[in-house]
Design an enzyme around this catalytic site. Structure first.
Site, PDB file in Angstrom:
ATOM      1  N   TYR A  65       0.827  -1.209   0.000  1.00  0.00           N
ATOM      2  CA  TYR A  65       0.000   0.000   0.000  1.00  0.00           C
ATOM      3  C   TYR A  65       0.864   1.263   0.000  1.00  0.00           C
ATOM      4  CZ  TYR A  65      -4.289  -2.653   1.054  1.00  0.00           C
ATOM      5  OH  TYR A  65      -5.360  -3.499   1.005  1.00  0.00           O
ATOM      6  N   GLN A  71     -12.938   3.831 -11.366  1.00  0.00           N
ATOM      7  CA  GLN A  71     -12.507   2.634 -10.649  1.00  0.00           C
ATOM      8  C   GLN A  71     -11.111   2.820 -10.060  1.00  0.00           C
ATOM      9  OE1 GLN A  71     -14.002  -1.125 -12.997  1.00  0.00           O
ATOM     10  NE2 GLN A  71     -13.422   0.420 -14.495  1.00  0.00           N
ATOM     11  N   ASN A  72     -10.498   3.961 -10.340  1.00  0.00           N
ATOM     12  CA  ASN A  72      -9.142   4.222  -9.874  1.00  0.00           C
ATOM     13  C   ASN A  72      -9.148   4.632  -8.403  1.00  0.00           C
ATOM     14  OD1 ASN A  72      -8.192   3.698 -12.456  1.00  0.00           O
ATOM     15  ND2 ASN A  72      -8.395   5.842 -13.086  1.00  0.00           N
ATOM     16  N   VAL A  73      -8.129   4.179  -7.680  1.00  0.00           N
ATOM     17  CA  VAL A  73      -8.047   4.478  -6.245  1.00  0.00           C
ATOM     18  C   VAL A  73      -7.032   5.582  -5.964  1.00  0.00           C
ATOM     19  CG1 VAL A  73      -8.871   2.235  -5.459  1.00  0.00           C
ATOM     20  CG2 VAL A  73      -6.433   2.536  -5.954  1.00  0.00           C
ATOM     21  N   ASP A  74      -6.678   6.336  -7.006  1.00  0.00           N
ATOM     22  CA  ASP A  74      -5.828   7.509  -6.821  1.00  0.00           C
ATOM     23  C   ASP A  74      -6.714   8.743  -6.652  1.00  0.00           C
ATOM     24  OD1 ASP A  74      -6.449   8.639  -9.518  1.00  0.00           O
ATOM     25  OD2 ASP A  74      -5.338   6.881 -10.217  1.00  0.00           O
ATOM     26  N   HIS A 116     -14.343   2.502  -6.104  1.00  0.00           N
ATOM     27  CA  HIS A 116     -13.432   1.604  -5.385  1.00  0.00           C
ATOM     28  C   HIS A 116     -12.710   2.293  -4.234  1.00  0.00           C
ATOM     29  CE1 HIS A 116     -13.145  -1.327  -9.060  1.00  0.00           C
ATOM     30  NE2 HIS A 116     -14.271  -1.450  -8.379  1.00  0.00           N
ATOM     31  N   CYS A 130     -15.142   1.166  16.004  1.00  0.00           N
ATOM     32  CA  CYS A 130     -14.481   2.473  15.992  1.00  0.00           C
ATOM     33  C   CYS A 130     -14.826   3.200  14.688  1.00  0.00           C
ATOM     34  CB  CYS A 130     -12.966   2.300  16.116  1.00  0.00           C
ATOM     35  SG  CYS A 130     -12.045   3.849  16.118  1.00  0.00           S
ATOM     36  N   GLY A 175      -9.826   3.618 -20.608  1.00  0.00           N
ATOM     37  CA  GLY A 175      -8.728   2.943 -19.939  1.00  0.00           C
ATOM     38  C   GLY A 175      -9.112   1.743 -19.107  1.00  0.00           C
ATOM     39  N   ASN A 213      -8.730   3.239 -25.394  1.00  0.00           N
ATOM     40  CA  ASN A 213      -7.878   2.234 -24.753  1.00  0.00           C
ATOM     41  C   ASN A 213      -6.714   1.862 -25.674  1.00  0.00           C
ATOM     42  OD1 ASN A 213      -6.959   0.178 -22.968  1.00  0.00           O
ATOM     43  ND2 ASN A 213      -9.067  -0.161 -22.292  1.00  0.00           N
TER      44      ASN A 213
END
Length: 270
Positions: free
Chosen positions: A76, A110-113, A130, A143, A210, A236
């Site tokens: 990660y 869908q990008n996690v940036d 995502h 928590c 993409g 693409n």
């Protein structure tokens, strides 16, 4: 003469797309790793993708995180550092610009940036389905600790920090707020997308940028858009018409999404 004919055909092909985009009201975009690849972010696409000889599909699971959190957090951190060193490309900015002039344009990423966000894509028109690698939450279900965009978190710089970050409220393990393989998608994001589909009985255009769209719900959204009349435009480097079963009236723009998207959208956005 043959080259001139081909150029004219290509120009007509592009003009057809641009005119349709310009006249479209309800537009849906689905973004994948190929867009951020232009900014230098690794795609890790495919079931056999690896990081340091570990299958990414295995690392990005709940079970592997519970078995080996130190290794998974190392992965990660690598990805977080890659994101923080990257900048949005012209494709991100073109999509953000389109969103500012088309209020019925919804983008599912869908990008996690955070590159779309940094390109100032209107947040109300962007669904990060995502999650984000830069958001953290506590693994203790009792928590409610959540930290948004931890770009200054010392755990992004491993020395001499501990191998895994702990929750400041309960000391349990923290993890990025992303959807891993096998995790359910966030209900709030799914609800936002479904509400958008319900609010638009007709969809004129869907941009698929993409991504391969070989799994649900990505492939499902293409089918739903088609059912509402959408023409599909794919940007693409790897997947042609056959991959998404495009119709004759649809478009496939082969090449780097960070180049092709602004080239075409720029004719409308300016």
């Amino acid at each position: 003469m043959e080259n001139q004919t081909r150029l004219e055909s290509w120009n007509n092909y592009c003009d057809d797309f641009v005119n349709h985009l310009r006249n479209s009201k309800a537009v849906l975009a689905l973004l994948g790793a190929g867009l951020s690849a232009s900014s230098g972010i690794s795609t890790y696409q495919g079931s056999g993708s690896t990081w340091q000889n570990h299958l990414v599909r295995d690392l990005a699971t709940k079970s592997r995180f519970e078995r080996d959190p130190v290794l998974v957090w190392e992965y990660y951190r690598h990805r977080q550092a890659e994101i923080l060193s990257a900048v949005p490309n012209a494709g991100h900015f073109a999509l953000a610009g389109l969103a500012t002039i088309k209020p019925d344009f919804l983008t599912i990423t869908q990008n996690v940036d955070d590159l779309s966000q940094r390109a100032r894509h209107p947040p109300e028109l962007l669904v990060p389905i995502h999650g984000s690698l830069l958001d953290l939450h506590c693994t203790n279900t009792s928590c409610n600790y959540f930290h948004h965009h931890n770009s200054h978190d010392p755990h992004l710089h491993p020395q001499p920090s501990p191998p895994t970050p702990s929750c400041p409220l309960c000391t349990s393990l923290l993890r990025p707020s992303i959807t891993r393989f096998g995790d359910p998608l966030p209900p709030s994001h799914l609800s936002t997308i479904e509400s958008w589909f319900s609010a638009h009985p007709t969809i004129e255009l869907m941009l698929v940028i993409g991504c391969a769209c070989t799994v649900s719900p990505a492939a499902d959204y293409i089918d739903k858009a088609k059912e509402k009349g959408a023409r599909i435009a794919v940007f693409n480097v790897e997947f042609g018409r056959q991959a998404l079963c495009l119709e004759q009236e649809d478009w496939f723009f082969e090449g780097d999404a960070g180049v092709m998207v602004p080239l075409l959208l720029g004719k409308v956005v300016g």
